[in-house]
Write a protein that holds these residues in place. Structure first.
Motif, PDB file in Angstrom:
ATOM      1  N   LEU A 142       0.833  -1.211   0.000  1.00  0.00           N
ATOM      2  CA  LEU A 142       0.000   0.000   0.000  1.00  0.00           C
ATOM      3  C   LEU A 142       0.868   1.262   0.000  1.00  0.00           C
ATOM      4  O   LEU A 142       0.615   2.210  -0.754  1.00  0.00           O
ATOM      5  CB  LEU A 142      -0.933  -0.007   1.223  1.00  0.00           C
ATOM      6  N   ILE A 143       1.920   1.257   0.842  1.00  0.00           N
ATOM      7  CA  ILE A 143       2.807   2.428   0.906  1.00  0.00           C
ATOM      8  C   ILE A 143       3.486   2.647  -0.447  1.00  0.00           C
ATOM      9  O   ILE A 143       3.529   3.764  -0.971  1.00  0.00           O
ATOM     10  CB  ILE A 143       3.861   2.257   2.019  1.00  0.00           C
ATOM     11  N   VAL A 174       1.021   4.181  -2.852  1.00  0.00           N
ATOM     12  CA  VAL A 174       0.774   5.609  -2.624  1.00  0.00           C
ATOM     13  C   VAL A 174       1.978   6.439  -3.081  1.00  0.00           C
ATOM     14  O   VAL A 174       1.818   7.494  -3.673  1.00  0.00           O
ATOM     15  CB  VAL A 174       0.455   5.864  -1.131  1.00  0.00           C
ATOM     16  N   ARG A 198       1.989   6.013  -7.270  1.00  0.00           N
ATOM     17  CA  ARG A 198       0.840   6.396  -8.100  1.00  0.00           C
ATOM     18  C   ARG A 198       0.184   7.699  -7.672  1.00  0.00           C
ATOM     19  O   ARG A 198      -0.699   8.194  -8.334  1.00  0.00           O
ATOM     20  CB  ARG A 198      -0.204   5.278  -8.069  1.00  0.00           C
ATOM     21  N   ASP A 199       0.541   8.195  -6.501  1.00  0.00           N
ATOM     22  CA  ASP A 199      -0.125   9.385  -5.996  1.00  0.00           C
ATOM     23  C   ASP A 199       0.885  10.534  -5.951  1.00  0.00           C
ATOM     24  O   ASP A 199       2.080  10.304  -5.867  1.00  0.00           O
ATOM     25  CB  ASP A 199      -0.665   9.096  -4.584  1.00  0.00           C
TER      26      ASP A 199
END
Lengths: 274, 261
Positions: free
Chosen positions: B74-75, B78, B81-82
């Motif tokens: 998840l990290i 993020v 992609r973010d």
């Protein structure tokens, strides 16, 4: 469906951001901040206290000295072995490549034990012989250097090998066909190409070497004013209820570690547009 | 290239140094354990207190690895992609556990989760403290192995899947996850190995209570301090076997992906 998707995606993105940020703040940022806060609880008193303490000053000097020696050893060895592994073919190359990563996953206590079993003065394999020749390794500075070098060994290699693989050999071959010696080719072609990889490796090794604790604890004997390193001071101070001193020493070590990480993160993007 | 005379000499010197520093000492651990015979080894390893320490270490490391697989992916997601302000700071935070001295890591965690916790959470000297310490020191591994693979992933394939009517979940499960799996596995193996071998961050945090919060490395250290090197070597051999299994697993994964020669 199609019209809903962007909104869920937007919401999912915000949730992911929030979860990741909260996780990292709770696990790393906030605890780190608290140590800085504890250090400056009474103004500069804690920091001054440890810097004026001759034993702590000695420990800091020893730690820095050992780290420099071990970084030099690991840089020379690391660049050399990376060149050999990437550029040459010899039997056992794959095995060696795998074995070079071993120090990263061995417990520091096992590292210390392994060194004691070989270099221990009383019953080690080579220890008694070395001591007869006048070289004490365990419970002395050479042992601390060995332990520190052991734990940081793969860091330079892991940074340099991928770069060497990517740049290939065309330029080196061109230089050689134009009559350059092996030394000239290395200095003029290879070294400039791998310099950033080597730099990250050196910075990471430095951080790791300054901070080694478990392996050093086993091999150093932890003698005040002689073989006690900075990380051992943190433990000692904390267990002796000198929390201010422990926090101040930890703060100095953390400051160097964070500085190393920031330096790496600043220079790393420069390499990408190659 | 075949070895020349100069490079052959260099290889010889490098191997001599590597043997003196790493290979011979590690061999000495196994040899000392073997010298006690199978019975001696078995007795040392199945000693009630030691067995409890090994169970705690391996169990906690497995649990932490599962958390890392989920949170690490998840990290990485993020970070790749973010885009948002403060992202660089998060990048730096990921690497902090790697560079921070382990004893300092223990002290750092103690300041938020110890007796003086501003959150009112005091988990010092409990098994939760062991879990927390492992979680801290293993943070970078899955993130740093997944991140580069995710960054190179071709987004057109995902868009194609989506345009063919695949839901976000299906795209993730069928397209993204298979591409990331080797990197996740490699990161998981590294974080498991790191967890199993952890020592420094636990010294101040877990209290090292026998049969409750004492991990394997602490058991080995107390054997060394009691001058029982044979016992220490036997337990250390178990840890070395775990490290070695991880290295082999990594090599297999890397060979399948074909990254590092």
């Amino acid at each position: 469906m199609a019209s809903r998707r962007p909104r869920t995606r937007g919401r999912g993105r915000w949730v992911a951001r929030a979860v990741v940020t909260a996780y990292l703040v709770l696990l790393v940022a906030w605890p780190l901040w608290l140590v800085a806060q504890h250090t400056f609880d009474g103004g500069l008193e804690n920091l001054r206290g440890i810097l004026d303490d001759p034993d702590v000053a000695h420990a800091l000097r020893l730690t820095v000295g050992v780290a420099i020696v071990s970084v030099v050893l690991n840089t020379v060895f690391g660049v050399g072995i990376s060149l050999l592994i990437v550029r040459y073919r010899f039997p056992g190359r794959r095995l060696l490549n795998a074995l070079l990563d071993v120090p990263l996953s061995v417990s520091p206590i096992v590292v210390g034990l392994a060194l004691v079993l070989v270099y221990g003065g009383r019953s080690g394999w080579f220890g008694p012989g070395l001591e007869d020749a006048g070289l004490q390794v365990i419970f002395a500075t050479p042992g601390i250097v060995l332990a520190t070098t052991f734990v940081a060994l793969p860091l330079v290699i892991r940074e340099v090998v991928p770069v060497l693989e990517e740049i290939g050999t065309e330029q080196e071959q061109a230089a050689q066909s134009l009559g350059a010696t092996a030394g000239q080719t290395f200095r003029r072609i290879t070294l400039p190409a791998i310099k950033w990889g080597v730099t990250y490796g050196v910075v990471l090794s430095l951080a790791r070497s300054l901070g080694e604790f478990g392996a050093v604890k086993v091999v150093s004997g932890n003698v005040l004013g002689q073989t006690r390193t900075a990380t051992l001071v943190v433990e000692e101070k904390y267990l002796n209820f000198d929390q201010g001193g422990a926090y101040a020493t930890a703060f100095l070590l953390a400051l160097v570690a964070v500085a190393c990480i920031v330096v790496v993160s600043i220079i790393r993007p420069k390499e990408e547009p190659r | 290239m075949r070895l020349t005379r100069a490079s052959g000499l260099g290889l010889g010197v490098a191997m001599l140094w590597f043997s003196l520093l790493v290979l011979i000492p590690l061999a000495a651990v196994v040899a000392t354990a073997a010298a006690g015979g199978w019975d001696g080894f078995w007795q040392a390893v199945t000693n009630e207190q030691t067995a409890a320490a090994i169970r705690l270490t391996v169990g906690t490391a497995l649990l932490v690895t599962v958390v890392n697989v989920v949170m690490g992916t998840l990290i990485a997601w993020v970070l790749v992609r973010d885009r948002f302000p403060g992202q660089r700071a998060l990048e730096v935070l990921i690497d902090v556990p790697f560079a921070l001295p382990t004893i300092v890591a223990g002290l750092v965690l103690l300041s938020l989760y110890g007796p003086d916790s501003p959150l009112g959470v005091d988990i010092a000297n409990t098994r939760a403290a062991v879990f927390l310490a492992f979680l801290f020191v293993t943070l970078p591994f899955v993130v740093r192995t997944v991140q580069p693979v995710l960054a190179e992933l071709d987004r057109e394939v995902e868009e194609a899947a989506a345009s063919l009517g695949a839901s976000r979940l299906t795209t993730f499960r069928r397209i993204i996850l298979p591409a990331l799996a080797p990197a996740i596995a490699a990161g998981a193996a590294l974080s498991f190995a790191r967890g199993v071998s952890e020592y420094g961050s636990l010294v101040l945090l877990s209290g090292n209570l026998p049969r409750r919060t004492e991990v394997t490395s602490v058991r080995i250290l107390s054997s060394i301090e009691n001058d029982n090197l044979d016992n220490a070597a036997a337990v250390a051999t178990v840890l070395l076997a775990v490290s070695f299994a991880v290295i082999v697993a990594l090599d297999v994964i890397q060979r399948r992906v074909g990254r590092r020669g």
